[in-house]
Design a protein around this motif. Structure first.
Motif, short mmCIF file in Angstrom:
data_model
loop_
_atom_site.label_atom_id
_atom_site.label_comp_id
_atom_site.label_asym_id
_atom_site.label_seq_id
_atom_site.Cartn_x
_atom_site.Cartn_y
_atom_site.Cartn_z
N UNK A 128 0.82 -1.29 0.20
CA UNK A 128 0.49 0.08 -0.16
C UNK A 128 1.18 1.06 -0.11
N UNK A 129 1.95 1.34 1.07
CA UNK A 129 3.49 2.23 0.53
C UNK A 129 3.41 3.04 -0.57
N UNK A 130 3.92 1.82 -1.44
CA UNK A 130 4.29 1.82 -3.03
C UNK A 130 3.69 2.61 -3.73
N UNK A 131 1.83 1.89 -3.47
CA UNK A 131 1.17 2.73 -4.36
C UNK A 131 1.13 4.21 -3.93
N UNK A 132 1.20 4.19 -2.63
CA UNK A 132 1.03 5.90 -2.59
C UNK A 132 1.91 6.77 -2.41
N UNK A 133 3.53 5.49 -2.29
CA UNK A 133 4.90 6.38 -3.18
C UNK A 133 4.61 7.74 -4.54
#
Length: 251
Positions: free
Chosen positions: A222-227
């Motif tokens: 999820x953090x990678x998508x937001x990044x």
């Protein structure tokens, strides 16, 4: 040394400081040089490349039986601050513990489970005293792009998002830990089939009591998508998309 597992035959080749292990069922004319990008460049067999910590090379060629192959050649590089100093050297504590040997073995295991991951072709470990460098040759997923490339151009349906979540669930169900599960390491082909790639430092975790790593894997994703959403001018990802992915994962 030959080793037969199911219908596959694996061989070990030693040449100078290099030790290679390859799958004879997938390559009939193996050469240690095949783990060098320069070899494929000289053969005019390089079809593309991708940049990460280092360069990943895409190669295509026809073997002596006129069978066509599309492969990915990757050199192992360190990440983080230590990677800026040591770059591509690792402490050697046995061939089976090297990054290449571990990823090769994990890919073999996942292929036996028919999980959508690359096939392992060959790996090389070059030992230099107490350290080593390594390379991995694996199959290329045909007609596929990583999710960052896909989402930079197109909106995905909820059905595809659910399929992504369901695919990750399959890996987790079999205890496959992906050390760097992110939007670059999930591929989508032209039929919207989902694949996971790059299992460096991945592990097989079969302890039914410890499941915290699964939640950590999903949080990392999820953090990678937001990044990417914050970095790219155009990137089609919303909270609803993540919910659809999680619906597929939890179903």
């Amino acid at each position: 040394m030959n080793q037969t597992i199911s219908n596959e035959k694996f061989s070990k080749v030693e040449q100078g400081k290099s030790t290679c292990f390859f799958n004879e069922t997938l390559i009939n004319d193996f050469s240690v040089d095949m783990l060098n990008p320069s070899y494929w460049q000289q053969q005019n067999a390089v079809t593309g490349s991708a940049q990460g910590r280092g360069t990943t090379w895409f190669v295509a060629y026809s073997d002596s039986n006129n069978i066509k192959h599309d492969w990915v050649l990757r050199h192992y590089y360190r990440g983080g601050l230590i990677g800026k100093i040591i770059n591509d050297s690792y402490w050697f504590s046995g061939l089976e513990k090297t990054r290449a040997a571990c990823e090769f073995a994990l890919l073999r295991h996942m292929n036996a489970l028919q999980l959508p991951a690359p096939e392992p072709i060959a790996y090389r470990v070059i030992q230099q005293g107490l350290t080593y460098r390594a390379d991995l040759l694996s199959s290329r997923i045909q007609h596929a792009q990583d999710l960052v490339a896909v989402l930079s151009e197109n909106v995905l349906t909820n059905d595809v998002w659910r399929r992504i979540g369901a695919t990750i669930k399959r890996f987790h169900h079999h205890g496959i830990y992906h050390h760097d599960l992110n939007s670059h390491n999930i591929l989508l082909d032209d039929k919207d089939q989902v694949f996971l790639i790059d299992f460096d430092r991945g592990e097989l975790r079969t302890n039914p009591v410890n499941t915290q790593w699964k939640q950590e894997n999903m949080a990392r994703l999820q953090r990678s998508f937001l990044k990417e959403l914050n970095k790219l001018a155009q990137f089609y990802f919303t909270d609803d998309n993540w919910q659809a992915l999680m619906n597929g994962y939890l179903a």
